[in-house]
Design a protein around this motif. Structure first.
Motif, PDB file in Angstrom:
ATOM      1  N   THR A 198      61.242  64.444   1.876  1.00 21.32           N
ATOM      2  CA  THR A 198      62.048  65.504   1.455  1.00 21.32           C
ATOM      3  C   THR A 198      62.990  64.878   0.712  1.00 21.32           C
ATOM      4  OG1 THR A 198      61.122  67.371   2.987  1.00 21.32           O
ATOM      5  CG2 THR A 198      63.669  66.559   1.997  1.00 21.32           C
ATOM      6  N   PHE A 199      63.594  63.644   1.795  1.00 22.77           N
ATOM      7  CA  PHE A 199      64.594  62.869   1.780  1.00 22.77           C
ATOM      8  C   PHE A 199      64.456  61.642   0.286  1.00 22.77           C
ATOM      9  CE2 PHE A 199      67.783  62.527   5.197  1.00 22.77           C
ATOM     10  CZ  PHE A 199      68.072  63.922   5.328  1.00 22.77           C
ATOM     11  N   ALA A 200      63.255  61.043   0.347  1.00 22.04           N
ATOM     12  CA  ALA A 200      62.848  60.504  -1.031  1.00 22.04           C
ATOM     13  C   ALA A 200      63.199  60.869  -2.041  1.00 22.04           C
ATOM     14  CB  ALA A 200      61.994  59.300  -0.605  1.00 22.04           C
ATOM     15  N   SER A 201      62.309  62.072  -2.398  1.00 21.20           N
ATOM     16  CA  SER A 201      61.777  63.040  -3.368  1.00 21.20           C
ATOM     17  C   SER A 201      60.865  62.639  -3.696  1.00 21.20           C
ATOM     18  CB  SER A 201      62.422  62.649  -4.305  1.00 21.20           C
ATOM     19  OG  SER A 201      62.757  62.008  -5.130  1.00 21.20           O
ATOM     20  N   PRO A 202      59.978  62.767  -4.458  1.00 19.69           N
ATOM     21  CA  PRO A 202      58.647  61.483  -4.955  1.00 19.69           C
ATOM     22  C   PRO A 202      58.608  60.634  -6.049  1.00 19.69           C
ATOM     23  CG  PRO A 202      58.480  63.987  -6.214  1.00 19.69           C
ATOM     24  CD  PRO A 202      59.446  63.774  -4.845  1.00 19.69           C
ATOM     25  N   ILE A 203      60.410  60.527  -6.746  1.00 16.70           N
ATOM     26  CA  ILE A 203      60.662  59.306  -7.460  1.00 16.70           C
ATOM     27  C   ILE A 203      60.792  58.533  -6.713  1.00 16.70           C
ATOM     28  CG2 ILE A 203      61.868  59.058  -9.334  1.00 16.70           C
ATOM     29  CD1 ILE A 203      60.763  61.588  -9.527  1.00 16.70           C
ATOM     30  N   ASN A 204      61.403  58.082  -5.681  1.00 17.33           N
ATOM     31  CA  ASN A 204      61.572  57.041  -4.635  1.00 17.33           C
ATOM     32  C   ASN A 204      60.541  56.883  -3.582  1.00 17.33           C
ATOM     33  OD1 ASN A 204      64.532  56.740  -5.965  1.00 17.33           O
ATOM     34  ND2 ASN A 204      64.330  58.154  -4.100  1.00 17.33           N
ATOM     35  N   GLN A 205      59.367  57.219  -3.815  1.00 17.03           N
ATOM     36  CA  GLN A 205      58.786  57.411  -2.346  1.00 17.03           C
ATOM     37  C   GLN A 205      57.864  57.722  -2.553  1.00 17.03           C
ATOM     38  OE1 GLN A 205      59.536  55.567   1.918  1.00 17.03           O
ATOM     39  NE2 GLN A 205      59.183  58.268   1.878  1.00 17.03           N
ATOM     40  N   ASN A 206      56.347  57.315  -2.592  1.00 19.69           N
ATOM     41  CA  ASN A 206      54.660  58.525  -2.917  1.00 19.69           C
ATOM     42  C   ASN A 206      54.015  57.499  -1.580  1.00 19.69           C
ATOM     43  OD1 ASN A 206      55.233  57.506  -5.612  1.00 19.69           O
ATOM     44  ND2 ASN A 206      54.763  60.059  -4.790  1.00 19.69           N
ATOM     45  N   PRO A 207      53.826  58.146  -0.126  1.00 20.81           N
ATOM     46  CA  PRO A 207      53.799  57.760   1.171  1.00 20.81           C
ATOM     47  C   PRO A 207      52.009  57.787   0.918  1.00 20.81           C
ATOM     48  CG  PRO A 207      55.330  59.626   1.267  1.00 20.81           C
ATOM     49  CD  PRO A 207      55.086  59.940   0.476  1.00 20.81           C
ATOM     50  N   ILE A 208      51.502  59.003   0.884  1.00 23.25           N
ATOM     51  CA  ILE A 208      49.973  59.051   0.425  1.00 23.25           C
ATOM     52  C   ILE A 208      49.146  57.007   0.568  1.00 23.25           C
ATOM     53  CG2 ILE A 208      47.529  59.395  -1.142  1.00 23.25           C
ATOM     54  CD1 ILE A 208      49.498  62.241  -1.257  1.00 23.25           C
ATOM     55  N   LYS A 209      49.982  56.503  -1.111  1.00 26.59           N
ATOM     56  CA  LYS A 209      50.659  54.929  -1.505  1.00 26.59           C
ATOM     57  C   LYS A 209      49.783  54.089  -0.238  1.00 26.59           C
ATOM     58  CE  LYS A 209      52.632  53.708  -4.599  1.00 26.59           C
ATOM     59  NZ  LYS A 209      53.374  53.587  -6.161  1.00 26.59           N
ATOM     60  N   HIS A 210      50.557  54.767   0.663  1.00 31.98           N
ATOM     61  CA  HIS A 210      50.335  53.724   2.557  1.00 31.98           C
ATOM     62  C   HIS A 210      49.491  54.055   3.214  1.00 31.98           C
ATOM     63  CE1 HIS A 210      53.922  52.039   0.024  1.00 31.98           C
ATOM     64  NE2 HIS A 210      54.740  52.990  -0.189  1.00 31.98           N
ATOM     65  N   GLY A 211      49.294  55.142   2.945  1.00 32.38           N
ATOM     66  CA  GLY A 211      47.417  55.465   3.531  1.00 32.38           C
ATOM     67  C   GLY A 211      47.863  56.751   4.441  1.00 32.38           C
ATOM     68  N   ILE A 212      49.007  57.698   4.415  1.00 28.55           N
ATOM     69  CA  ILE A 212      49.433  58.898   4.515  1.00 28.55           C
ATOM     70  C   ILE A 212      48.197  60.050   4.227  1.00 28.55           C
ATOM     71  CG2 ILE A 212      51.220  60.732   4.774  1.00 28.55           C
ATOM     72  CD1 ILE A 212      52.427  58.066   6.752  1.00 28.55           C
ATOM     73  N   ASP A 213      47.402  61.070   4.945  1.00 27.08           N
ATOM     74  CA  ASP A 213      46.830  62.023   4.319  1.00 27.08           C
ATOM     75  C   ASP A 213      48.087  63.414   4.003  1.00 27.08           C
ATOM     76  OD1 ASP A 213      44.714  60.644   5.272  1.00 27.08           O
ATOM     77  OD2 ASP A 213      45.712  61.112   7.740  1.00 27.08           O
ATOM     78  N   VAL A 214      48.807  63.555   4.106  1.00 27.80           N
ATOM     79  CA  VAL A 214      49.307  64.581   3.997  1.00 27.80           C
ATOM     80  C   VAL A 214      50.810  64.717   3.658  1.00 27.80           C
ATOM     81  CG1 VAL A 214      49.734  66.916   3.636  1.00 27.80           C
ATOM     82  CG2 VAL A 214      47.632  66.464   4.545  1.00 27.80           C
ATOM     83  N   VAL A 215      51.602  64.689   2.800  1.00 33.67           N
ATOM     84  CA  VAL A 215      52.432  64.690   1.959  1.00 33.67           C
ATOM     85  C   VAL A 215      53.528  66.616   1.782  1.00 33.67           C
ATOM     86  CG1 VAL A 215      54.474  64.610   0.626  1.00 33.67           C
ATOM     87  CG2 VAL A 215      52.824  62.455   1.171  1.00 33.67           C
TER      88      VAL A 215
END
Ligand SMILES: *Cc1c(COP(=O)(O)O)cnc(C)c1O
Length: 387
Positions: A177-194
């Protein structure tokens, strides 16, 4: 700051997921308001609680594109999204690890509801690999993180989390939530669910409430099956408003990033400010990590007013002319609040001290106003504190 200029997020914000308007050739998605559809079609049964009506799917496709993944579902609130994910991957007898500096509503959900379901949980400092490893049990199924965190903007290393869950075959989930998808994409770093509270940056105008889950195709059937049972869907009118709001998400967030950095630098240099917590400052403990895993530092920051007690903080808030004291965040207008009075009001003094949350801590959600006006407002109110 890997991709802030070269990505195509602006194009996704404007175009991805949009529905063709065949009747009028208009440029916007038509709004299909029906909750009843003829079932004799190739597509199968459409129904809003099946999360499969055209306007729901339009928003879901836009968000999946922005999170650089396959699928998304849109819920009636952030917590509805989180709960659907929990019930997808957890059952009686399972255990979940959650980061200790988690959003208060998520913490309360876990503490109030999981005991009824026979699901056990522990909160750990997810900045420390050894702490996570020590807390994993044979029945641990999920690892839940949130980065940047509220209100001290501490970061969790998403790649580290990705490695740990792979090794232990856990499902990882990140509140983005705090980053927004503009600033951070966790799935790219190995996270399963955003997960997102769309109520914040995605909606962006403090007038919508919704939540998001985004994930790879392999999780779609199980998450959707749970979501259908729980409900918590949105209707077409809300979906249409979300789609419109998100067309300017990239512009809003870039402006919020730029304004927040300017304000953080101003506050850090101010004699009446003790500390500023912002991942874009070189003094932030995870500044190097922020540069690595975020493509912008975000619009959220917090700061401590020198020698101020609650009363002095109240005075400071009352003297602001443009910046409004309010809960929630992520809108076009700049909001401020005292963490001790709002998000962390229920904690004991001891718990607060342990979390590092002092009574002179104020959190800013920076908007898209002209930044000089925001700085001027902070400046005049700090000035009035005297000494
Ligand atoms: C607001 C918020 C939530 C909860 O979202 P709702 O839309 O209020 O249900 C979860 N996580 C974070 C970080 C939030 O700010």
């Amino acid at each position: 700051m890997s991709n802030s200029l070269s990505d195509n997020k602006g194009t996704h914000c404007v175009h991805s997921g949009g529905l063709p308007d065949e009747a009028t050739a208009g440029v916007n998605s038509p709004v299909y308001t029906s909750s009843a559809f003829d079932y004799r079609t190739e597509a199968g049964v459409m129904y809003p609680r099946y999360f499969n009506t055209p306007n729901q799917m339009a928003v879901a496709r836009k968000i999946a594109a922005l999170e650089e993944t396959d699928q998304a579902l849109i819920f009636s609130s952030g917590l509805a999204a989180t709960y659907a994910a929990f019930l997808t991957f957890l059952k009686a007898g399972d255990h979940i690890l959650l980061t200790s500096d988690i959003y208060g509503g998520t913490q309360h959900l876990v503490q109030a509801e999981f005991p009824k379901l026979g699901i056990t949980f522990d909160f750990v400092d997810c900045k420390q690999e050894s702490a996570i490893a020590a807390a994993i049990r044979p029945n641990t199924k999920m690892l839940y993180v949130e980065t940047p965190s509220n209100p001290l903007m501490r970061l969790t290393d998403l790649e580290l989390i990705g490695r740990i869950v792979k090794k232990h075959e856990l499902i990882s989930m990140c509140d983005n939530t705090f980053a927004s998808p503009i600033n951070q994409n966790p799935i790219k770093h190995g996270i399963d669910v955003v997960m997102h509270s769309g109520t914040k940056y995605l909606g962006g105008h403090s007038d919508l409430i919704f939540g998001v889950l985004a994930y790879a195709q392999q999780h779609h059937e199980s998450i959707r099956a749970t979501a259908v049972n729980l409900g918590g869907n949105i209707n077409a009118q809300t979906a249409s408003l979300i789609e419109r709001s998100m067309k300017t998400l990239h512009l809003r967030v870039r402006e919020q990033n730029a304004n927040a950095l300017r304000i953080a630098q101003f506050l850090q240099a101010h004699p009446k400010v003790d500390r500023v917590h912002y991942p874009g400052l070189a003094t932030h403990p995870e500044y190097e990590l922020a540069k690595k895993q975020m493509s912008g530092f975000g619009g959220m920051l917090s700061f401590e007013i020198k020698d101020a007690d609650l009363k002095a903080c109240e005075l400071f808030l009352n003297n602001l002319k443009l910046i409004r004291p309010a809960v929630s965040l992520g809108g076009v207008e700049t909001l401020i609040n005292s963490s001790v009075r709002t998000s962390h009001a229920k904690l004991s003094l001891e718990e607060r001290a342990k979390a590092g949350i002092k009574e002179n801590l104020l959190r800013l959600s920076v908007g898209i106003e002209t930044v000089e006006d925001l700085i001027q407002d902070l400046q005049q109110s700090l000035q009035k504190l005297g000494n």
